[in-house]
Design a protein around this motif. Structure first.
Motif, PDB file in Angstrom:
ATOM      1  N   UNK A  27     -14.253 -17.812  -7.086  1.00  0.00           N
ATOM      2  CA  UNK A  27     -14.021 -18.963  -7.961  1.00  0.00           C
ATOM      3  C   UNK A  27     -15.044 -19.005  -9.093  1.00  0.00           C
ATOM      4  N   UNK A  28     -16.260 -18.530  -8.831  1.00  0.00           N
ATOM      5  CA  UNK A  28     -17.265 -18.453  -9.876  1.00  0.00           C
ATOM      6  C   UNK A  28     -16.857 -17.448 -10.940  1.00  0.00           C
ATOM      7  N   UNK A  29     -16.314 -16.310 -10.519  1.00  0.00           N
ATOM      8  CA  UNK A  29     -15.865 -15.302 -11.480  1.00  0.00           C
ATOM      9  C   UNK A  29     -14.706 -15.808 -12.326  1.00  0.00           C
ATOM     10  N   UNK A  30     -13.828 -16.562 -11.732  1.00  0.00           N
ATOM     11  CA  UNK A  30     -12.696 -17.087 -12.498  1.00  0.00           C
ATOM     12  C   UNK A  30     -13.168 -18.038 -13.571  1.00  0.00           C
ATOM     13  N   UNK A  31     -14.067 -18.949 -13.209  1.00  0.00           N
ATOM     14  CA  UNK A  31     -14.630 -19.886 -14.179  1.00  0.00           C
ATOM     15  C   UNK A  31     -13.559 -20.746 -14.829  1.00  0.00           C
ATOM     16  N   UNK A  32     -13.925 -21.317 -15.948  1.00  0.00           N
ATOM     17  CA  UNK A  32     -12.970 -22.128 -16.689  1.00  0.00           C
ATOM     18  C   UNK A  32     -12.323 -21.269 -17.759  1.00  0.00           C
ATOM     19  N   UNK A  33     -11.143 -21.645 -18.135  1.00  0.00           N
ATOM     20  CA  UNK A  33     -10.473 -20.903 -19.197  1.00  0.00           C
ATOM     21  C   UNK A  33     -11.059 -21.304 -20.536  1.00  0.00           C
ATOM     22  N   UNK A  34     -10.897 -20.451 -21.509  1.00  0.00           N
ATOM     23  CA  UNK A  34     -11.422 -20.747 -22.838  1.00  0.00           C
ATOM     24  C   UNK A  34     -10.717 -21.952 -23.446  1.00  0.00           C
ATOM     25  N   UNK A  35      -9.438 -22.087 -23.134  1.00  0.00           N
ATOM     26  CA  UNK A  35      -8.693 -23.213 -23.690  1.00  0.00           C
ATOM     27  C   UNK A  35      -9.220 -24.542 -23.172  1.00  0.00           C
ATOM     28  N   UNK A  36      -9.468 -24.624 -21.872  1.00  0.00           N
ATOM     29  CA  UNK A  36      -9.918 -25.904 -21.316  1.00  0.00           C
ATOM     30  C   UNK A  36     -11.327 -26.243 -21.796  1.00  0.00           C
ATOM     31  N   UNK A  37     -12.211 -25.253 -21.905  1.00  0.00           N
ATOM     32  CA  UNK A  37     -13.559 -25.556 -22.398  1.00  0.00           C
ATOM     33  C   UNK A  37     -13.519 -25.944 -23.870  1.00  0.00           C
ATOM     34  N   UNK A  38     -12.646 -25.319 -24.659  1.00  0.00           N
ATOM     35  CA  UNK A  38     -12.518 -25.694 -26.072  1.00  0.00           C
ATOM     36  C   UNK A  38     -11.944 -27.095 -26.193  1.00  0.00           C
ATOM     37  N   UNK A  91      -7.686 -19.005 -31.102  1.00  0.00           N
ATOM     38  CA  UNK A  91      -7.919 -17.584 -30.865  1.00  0.00           C
ATOM     39  C   UNK A  91      -7.715 -17.242 -29.396  1.00  0.00           C
ATOM     40  N   UNK A  92      -8.114 -18.137 -28.502  1.00  0.00           N
ATOM     41  CA  UNK A  92      -7.925 -17.885 -27.074  1.00  0.00           C
ATOM     42  C   UNK A  92      -6.446 -17.874 -26.714  1.00  0.00           C
ATOM     43  N   UNK A  93      -5.657 -18.712 -27.381  1.00  0.00           N
ATOM     44  CA  UNK A  93      -4.225 -18.722 -27.102  1.00  0.00           C
ATOM     45  C   UNK A  93      -3.547 -17.466 -27.620  1.00  0.00           C
ATOM     46  N   UNK A  94      -4.074 -16.884 -28.696  1.00  0.00           N
ATOM     47  CA  UNK A  94      -3.458 -15.699 -29.277  1.00  0.00           C
ATOM     48  C   UNK A  94      -3.863 -14.427 -28.563  1.00  0.00           C
ATOM     49  N   UNK A  95      -5.019 -14.399 -27.920  1.00  0.00           N
ATOM     50  CA  UNK A  95      -5.496 -13.186 -27.263  1.00  0.00           C
ATOM     51  C   UNK A  95      -4.932 -13.111 -25.854  1.00  0.00           C
ATOM     52  N   UNK A  96      -4.304 -11.988 -25.486  1.00  0.00           N
ATOM     53  CA  UNK A  96      -3.745 -11.868 -24.159  1.00  0.00           C
ATOM     54  C   UNK A  96      -4.783 -11.617 -23.080  1.00  0.00           C
ATOM     55  N   UNK A  97      -6.003 -11.236 -23.404  1.00  0.00           N
ATOM     56  CA  UNK A  97      -6.988 -10.880 -22.394  1.00  0.00           C
ATOM     57  C   UNK A  97      -7.865 -12.024 -21.949  1.00  0.00           C
ATOM     58  N   UNK A  98      -7.502 -13.261 -22.203  1.00  0.00           N
ATOM     59  CA  UNK A  98      -8.328 -14.390 -21.807  1.00  0.00           C
ATOM     60  C   UNK A  98      -8.095 -14.707 -20.338  1.00  0.00           C
ATOM     61  N   UNK A  99      -9.122 -15.243 -19.664  1.00  0.00           N
ATOM     62  CA  UNK A  99      -8.962 -15.561 -18.255  1.00  0.00           C
ATOM     63  C   UNK A  99      -7.913 -16.637 -18.033  1.00  0.00           C
TER      64      UNK A  99
END
Length: 141
Positions: A27-38, A91-99
């Motif tokens: 769960x630590x590795x998963x972390x938060x998504x870039x979208x939710x932190x933004x 940018x996080x929504x456009x990039x397919x490699x985001x967690x």
């Protein structure tokens, strides 16, 4: 280069084994998504912006100009944070490699990323050299 079916299957097995062995670490590795932190940063910035407006108005009404300037600075800083967080969210929504919340992702790296950078910089350097030659041929700057 996309992963083959077998490599994807092996990665999923490794992920499941990791989750079974150490769920807290997974769960630590998963972390938060870039979208939710933004999104969270944008909301905090909006609240700070409103507080900055309140401080600015209080300073203007009671003729406390340093307080009003402080409110304006808070508004400016929070607007900057909000704009940058919204840009990073796009940018996080456009990039397919985001967690994602479903599992781990594979980030492309290595030589593939470096080659594209070298090509673009070589093109830039070539253009600059051609400009320099033209200037020298035409008699200076």
């Amino acid at each position: 280069m996309p992963l083959s079916e077998e490599e994807l299957r092996l990665l999923e097995q490794m992920e499941r084994a990791l989750v079974e062995e150490d769920p807290k670490f997974a769960s630590t590795l998963r972390g938060t998504t870039l979208r939710s932190s933004a999104r969270r940063r944008a909301i905090v910035a909006a609240v700070c912006f409103v507080l900055g407006v309140v401080v600015l108005m209080v300073g203007a009404i009671f003729e406390l100009y340093p307080v009003a300037i402080g409110g304006f600075v808070v508004m400016l800083a929070s607007a900057t944070v909000a704009v940058t967080s919204l840009r990073s969210r796009r940018q996080a929504e456009q990039q397919p490699g985001t967690p994602t919340s479903q599992g781990f992702t594979v980030h492309q790296g290595g030589r593939a990323g470096r080659k594209s950078r070298q090509r673009s910089s070589e093109g830039f350097l070539d253009r600059m050299e051609a400009r320099w030659r033209r200037r020298r041929e035409n008699g200076g700057f």
